[in-house]
Design a protein around this motif. Structure first.
Motif, mmCIF file in Angstrom:
data_model
loop_
_atom_site.group_PDB
_atom_site.id
_atom_site.type_symbol
_atom_site.label_atom_id
_atom_site.label_comp_id
_atom_site.label_asym_id
_atom_site.label_seq_id
_atom_site.Cartn_x
_atom_site.Cartn_y
_atom_site.Cartn_z
ATOM 1 N N ARG A 173 0.846 -1.199 0.000
ATOM 2 C CA ARG A 173 0.000 0.000 0.000
ATOM 3 C C ARG A 173 0.879 1.247 0.000
ATOM 4 N N PHE A 174 0.534 2.174 -0.862
ATOM 5 C CA PHE A 174 1.281 3.431 -0.961
ATOM 6 C C PHE A 174 0.301 4.602 -0.936
ATOM 7 N N PRO A 175 0.635 5.684 -0.243
ATOM 8 C CA PRO A 175 -0.249 6.856 -0.261
ATOM 9 C C PRO A 175 -0.427 7.426 -1.681
ATOM 10 N N ALA A 176 0.665 7.481 -2.476
ATOM 11 C CA ALA A 176 0.586 8.062 -3.826
ATOM 12 C C ALA A 176 0.230 6.983 -4.845
ATOM 13 N N THR A 177 -0.221 7.414 -6.019
ATOM 14 C CA THR A 177 -0.657 6.496 -7.074
ATOM 15 C C THR A 177 0.501 6.136 -8.001
ATOM 16 N N LEU A 178 0.620 4.852 -8.290
ATOM 17 C CA LEU A 178 1.667 4.374 -9.197
ATOM 18 C C LEU A 178 1.035 3.948 -10.520
ATOM 19 N N VAL A 179 1.684 4.316 -11.615
ATOM 20 C CA VAL A 179 1.184 3.963 -12.949
ATOM 21 C C VAL A 179 2.292 3.213 -13.695
ATOM 22 N N PHE A 180 1.993 1.977 -14.076
ATOM 23 C CA PHE A 180 2.958 1.130 -14.786
ATOM 24 C C PHE A 180 2.498 1.024 -16.234
ATOM 25 N N MET A 181 3.380 1.342 -17.171
ATOM 26 C CA MET A 181 2.940 1.397 -18.570
ATOM 27 C C MET A 181 3.845 0.604 -19.500
ATOM 28 N N ALA A 182 3.216 -0.140 -20.412
ATOM 29 C CA ALA A 182 3.937 -0.710 -21.550
ATOM 30 C C ALA A 182 3.375 -0.003 -22.778
ATOM 31 N N VAL A 183 4.246 0.683 -23.501
ATOM 32 C CA VAL A 183 3.769 1.543 -24.586
ATOM 33 C C VAL A 183 4.334 1.096 -25.939
ATOM 34 N N PRO A 184 3.570 1.321 -27.032
ATOM 35 C CA PRO A 184 4.055 1.025 -28.378
ATOM 36 C C PRO A 184 4.553 2.309 -29.053
#
Ligand SMILES: [Zn+2]
Length: 473
Positions: A173-184
């Protein structure tokens, strides 16, 4: 007792030596690092290579070959991790039509695969920490959508690291938001990342940090150099800011909402530069944080901070974020072997060309993922940087007085003043304080050092540093 608690007890002023003991390592962060698995990274890199080519314009119908199959597999893997996290990790597709253009002979639908781990604290959850790798690949001809293009290092290594990060961090659990991306679309012109960065800017999303992992697969160079305990971190905010300035001048007199938002971001960065903070923009502060956190949690590993936005002749998915005023950096291996990237598979004069899994060191990729995890987790557990930080420049004095806006007690437990000599790239000294909004460092002249102020969480995690604007008469 932590230094800053003691500081609070003494009315916010620490009397201990300037270089205090760092807070102990956080077992939650250590556990995430321990969960990162080299064998799983190897499996995922080999699976991505098995799609034959992941060229952005390759086949999308087949389940065996091409970028469509690769993307559906990445999505399915992340969805498995999402289920294991009890639905806390959320997988979505950011699909858009990229028109024909420079390296795009025809329009095509491109899809970013995005896994979001929402923050657990209402205010802090607004803060976004983004980490990416690109799942498209290329061979010697950037327009060859059909030929073999394994892309094991460039950039299955980055995608596998990001997937591993998403799955390991989803259990915490983390207070801030994490965004994990695989991009083309990286090889066709940073298309996937540009789309996401542009939408983020349009929606006014506060991205506090963006990291791209691109070519992180090998500690070996093409002259036989090898050092599996080193990693490069490209982090520069000034060059992109100057580019924004030039672009703004060339712009039409009727800017749209995105252009206005970019302009506001540029103005706030420009204010820092005019105040002497050309090496203290948010991207530089992010670079310092990632180096310090990575080296603390992976002892013996060196993160080489390079104050340059990227290598010559090359770019990466952090650039569209940088160009919109966000703090954005790139991790890359310490040396490169150019025979093993952007090449057709072949053998010439006994040299094997091509981006194949046998040239990837999976244990090394796992360590790069751990460096990412240390930086991201500690930042996601820390408060946001202090606001309205000022350095008193109203009088000639050999003391230095800094002030800032006191954040609510629920968010910030104390503050840390950091400083360095002007010829050092990293913080050299710090002093921890309690919940105070102002502090004077006696006999430490503002003329000789660069300051920053960090906010501390109750368990001792420090925010990115904020550069103090001088307060003049
Ligand atoms: Zn790449």
């Amino acid at each position: 007792m932590r230094a800053w608690i003691l500081g609070a007890a003494l009315g916010g002023v620490m009397t201990m030596a300037a270089v205090a003991q760092p807070a102990p390592l956080d077992p939650r962060v250590q556990q995430i690092l321990a969960e990162i698995s080299a064998p799983r990274i190897e499996q995922r890199i080999r699976r991505l290579v098995d799609f034959g080519t992941r060229h952005t314009l390759s086949e999308t119908e087949s389940e065996q070959r091409g970028i469509g199959a690769a993307r559906r597999w990445i999505q399915a893997e992340l969805e498995q991790c999402a289920r294991r996290s009890g639905g806390r990790l959320q997988v979505s597709l950011d699909s858009f039509v990229e028109p024909a253009g420079n390296r795009m002979p025809r329009a095509a639908t491109l899809v970013n695969v995005v896994a979001t781990l929402p923050g657990t604290a209402p205010a802090a959850a607004q803060r976004l920490l983004v980490v990416s790798g690109h799942y498209d690949s290329r061979n010697g001809d950037v327009m060859d959508a059909e030929g073999a293009s394994p892309g094991a290092n460039d950039d299955a290594s980055g995608v596998a690291a990001v997937m591993e990060l998403a799955c390991a961090m989803a259990g915490h659990r983390f207070p801030a938001t994490l965004v994990f991306m695989a991009v083309p679309g990286e090889e066709q012109g940073l298309l996937g990342a540009t789309h996401w960065a542009r939408e983020a800017r349009r929606q006014g999303l506060p991205i506090e940090a963006m990291i791209t992992n691109d070519i992180i697969g090998s500690p070996r160079g093409d002259a036989g150099q090898v050092d599996e305990r080193q990693l490069r971190l490209f982090a520069d905010g000034l060059d992109p800011l100057l580019r924004m300035l030039v672009a703004a001048r060339a712009n039409t007199p009727t800017p749209d909402a995105e252009a206005r938002a970019n302009e506001a971001a540029r103005e706030s960065l420009q204010q820092l530069v005019l105040a002497g903070g050309s090496e203290d923009l948010p991207t530089h502060q992010l670079g310092r944080h990632l180096k310090a956190a990575g080296e603390r949690y992976l002892p013996g590993f060196t993160v080489n901070l390079i104050q340059r936005r990227d290598r010559y002749l090359r770019g990466g998915d952090h650039l569209p974020f940088l160009e919109r005023g966000y703090a954005a950096v790139r991790f890359s291996e310490p040396f490169e072997n150019f025979a093993h990237q952007h090449q057709n598979l072949r053998e010439e004069n006994g040299v094997r060309y091509g981006d194949l899994p046998e040239f990837v060191d999976f244990a090394y990729v796992a360590n790069v993922a751990r460096i990412n995890a240390a930086g991201l987790a500690t930042l996601a557990l820390a408060p946001t940087a202090p606001q309205n930080v000022r350095l008193d420049a109203t009088e000639l004095s050999n003391d230095s007085t800094l002030s800032w806006t006191l954040a609510p007690e629920s968010e910030v437990a104390g503050y840390r003043i950091v400083w360095r000599h002007t010829d050092s790239a990293v913080w050299q000294h710090h002093q921890d304080l309690g919940r105070v909004a102002r502090h004077t460092l006696k006999n430490l002249s503002k003329d000789n050092v660069v300051f920053g102020v960090q906010a501390l969480s109750k368990d001792g995690h420090a925010s990115l540093a904020a550069f103090p604007l001088p307060l003049r008469r």
